[in-house]
Enzyme design. Sequence first.
Site, PDB file in Angstrom:
ATOM      1  N   ASN A  42     -23.144   0.937 -31.821  1.00  0.00           N
ATOM      2  CA  ASN A  42     -23.564   1.661 -30.610  1.00  0.00           C
ATOM      3  C   ASN A  42     -22.456   1.479 -29.564  1.00  0.00           C
ATOM      4  O   ASN A  42     -21.658   0.539 -29.675  1.00  0.00           O
ATOM      5  CB  ASN A  42     -24.952   1.184 -30.131  1.00  0.00           C
ATOM      6  CG  ASN A  42     -24.917  -0.207 -29.522  1.00  0.00           C
ATOM      7  OD1 ASN A  42     -24.160  -0.480 -28.588  1.00  0.00           O
ATOM      8  ND2 ASN A  42     -25.744  -1.109 -30.052  1.00  0.00           N
ATOM      9  N   ASN A  92     -36.909  -3.614 -34.112  1.00  0.00           N
ATOM     10  CA  ASN A  92     -36.353  -2.454 -34.810  1.00  0.00           C
ATOM     11  C   ASN A  92     -36.763  -2.252 -36.269  1.00  0.00           C
ATOM     12  O   ASN A  92     -36.630  -1.156 -36.800  1.00  0.00           O
ATOM     13  CB  ASN A  92     -34.819  -2.512 -34.780  1.00  0.00           C
ATOM     14  CG  ASN A  92     -34.250  -2.565 -33.381  1.00  0.00           C
ATOM     15  OD1 ASN A  92     -33.105  -2.931 -33.189  1.00  0.00           O
ATOM     16  ND2 ASN A  92     -35.037  -2.216 -32.380  1.00  0.00           N
ATOM     17  N   ARG A 165     -31.012   7.259 -34.075  1.00  0.00           N
ATOM     18  CA  ARG A 165     -31.321   6.277 -35.109  1.00  0.00           C
ATOM     19  C   ARG A 165     -32.433   6.721 -36.057  1.00  0.00           C
ATOM     20  O   ARG A 165     -32.399   6.417 -37.242  1.00  0.00           O
ATOM     21  CB  ARG A 165     -31.714   4.947 -34.469  1.00  0.00           C
ATOM     22  CG  ARG A 165     -30.600   4.291 -33.658  1.00  0.00           C
ATOM     23  CD  ARG A 165     -29.469   3.848 -34.561  1.00  0.00           C
ATOM     24  NE  ARG A 165     -28.420   3.165 -33.849  1.00  0.00           N
ATOM     25  CZ  ARG A 165     -28.373   1.855 -33.616  1.00  0.00           C
ATOM     26  NH1 ARG A 165     -29.358   1.089 -34.035  1.00  0.00           N
ATOM     27  NH2 ARG A 165     -27.352   1.336 -32.982  1.00  0.00           N
ATOM     28  N   HIS A 194     -31.736   4.300 -28.538  1.00  0.00           N
ATOM     29  CA  HIS A 194     -33.115   3.989 -28.930  1.00  0.00           C
ATOM     30  C   HIS A 194     -34.026   4.358 -27.763  1.00  0.00           C
ATOM     31  O   HIS A 194     -33.636   4.202 -26.600  1.00  0.00           O
ATOM     32  CB  HIS A 194     -33.298   2.477 -29.138  1.00  0.00           C
ATOM     33  CG  HIS A 194     -33.069   1.977 -30.511  1.00  0.00           C
ATOM     34  ND1 HIS A 194     -32.611   0.698 -30.752  1.00  0.00           N
ATOM     35  CD2 HIS A 194     -33.250   2.540 -31.734  1.00  0.00           C
ATOM     36  CE1 HIS A 194     -32.532   0.503 -32.057  1.00  0.00           C
ATOM     37  NE2 HIS A 194     -32.898   1.603 -32.677  1.00  0.00           N
ATOM     38  N   CYS A 290     -36.263  -5.295 -26.895  1.00  0.00           N
ATOM     39  CA  CYS A 290     -35.990  -5.260 -28.329  1.00  0.00           C
ATOM     40  C   CYS A 290     -35.724  -6.633 -28.935  1.00  0.00           C
ATOM     41  O   CYS A 290     -35.516  -6.732 -30.147  1.00  0.00           O
ATOM     42  CB  CYS A 290     -34.862  -4.287 -28.629  1.00  0.00           C
ATOM     43  SG  CYS A 290     -33.362  -4.569 -27.716  1.00  0.00           S
TER      44      CYS A 290
HETATM   45  N1  ARG Z   1     -26.722  -4.027 -31.950  1.00  0.00           N
HETATM   46  C1  ARG Z   1     -28.046  -3.553 -32.193  1.00  0.00           C
HETATM   47  C2  ARG Z   1     -28.003  -2.144 -32.764  1.00  0.00           C
HETATM   48  O1  ARG Z   1     -27.205  -1.367 -32.324  1.00  0.00           O
HETATM   49  C3  ARG Z   1     -28.848  -3.589 -30.941  1.00  0.00           C
HETATM   50  C4  ARG Z   1     -30.248  -3.134 -31.134  1.00  0.00           C
HETATM   51  C5  ARG Z   1     -31.032  -3.231 -29.886  1.00  0.00           C
HETATM   52  N2  ARG Z   1     -32.314  -2.752 -30.120  1.00  0.00           N
HETATM   53  C6  ARG Z   1     -32.951  -1.857 -29.361  1.00  0.00           C
HETATM   54  N3  ARG Z   1     -34.124  -1.475 -29.731  1.00  0.00           N
HETATM   55  N4  ARG Z   1     -32.409  -1.320 -28.320  1.00  0.00           N
HETATM   56  O2  ARG Z   1     -28.721  -1.806 -33.663  1.00  0.00           O
END
Ligand code: ARG
Length: 296
Positions: A42, A92, A165, A194, A290
Amino acid sequence: MRNLFSEQSEQNVTINQLKEMPLPGKVLMVTPDHFDILYEINPHMAGNIGTVDKERAQKQWEQLAEGFTAAGLEVTTLQGTEGFPDMVFCANQSLPCYDGESCKVIMGKMHAEQRRGEVAQIEGWWNSQDCEVLHLSDAVVTFEGMGDAIWHPGRRLLWGAYGYRTSREAYAEISGLLDVPVALLELTDPRFYHLDTCFCTLNEKSVMIYPGAFSERSLELIDSLFEQVIRLNEHEAADLFAGNATCPDGKHVLIQQGCDVVNEQLRDAGFEVMELDTSEFLKSGGSVFCMKLLYW
Ligand code: ARG
């Protein structure tokens, strides 16, 4: 029955007509022993490979756990697994659901290859719980659990986002499996990859969002189902992840430190703000919401 809508004109429910759903009282957290930034999936991770201060991350994680406890949640922890530096973001990998009597959980399918193995780890934990574990069919390519699918507080309505995602098709299956209506939201800014980065439900009537992250018709849909929509500014949303705050009980808002503008709005609206420092996790594109999985 499948029930999906993505704009105000298709919407066939009012909040009061929806079945009630208790607020979750428990959270799962995954220990940060193996938290790190080893790849970029990300925009927030860009340039941050190898920059995590492990000791600081551990402290911040412990303070977050204390914050959840102070907010009245029962905290359970699961040991992080070596080789999965993002497993600490345990919102997640799955989506739990509770109808007041029994629990069901839908396991996710991660978008990034590097994260796919996390799902089996979290599923292993779910198998030790009193909850029916469900899987999406092969037709659904990706689904990132509570990162993209968020319950309307107190009601059986799921807000489901797609764009980065989660594949949109996931929600037709989820609606059928859980027998819930799904309000579909389209994400349009890669910094808000997200739903939980730009949409924080506060109570049945209120939500906090970053409007720049959504398509026009998604914004209209949000406005039509919440009485109060608190809008975040770009700095607090993109740099401080204010949209990744969490309000588990309709009263306490746990949020990254320093979101002064929105904190004032939240206090004016009667919420109690609890500031926490998640700066090591912000480097990876995650914060308060998260770093835990809400369940019943
Ligand atoms: N580095 C993780 C990713 O990109 C961070 C996830 C954070 N989760 C969230 N639900 N915002 O998957």
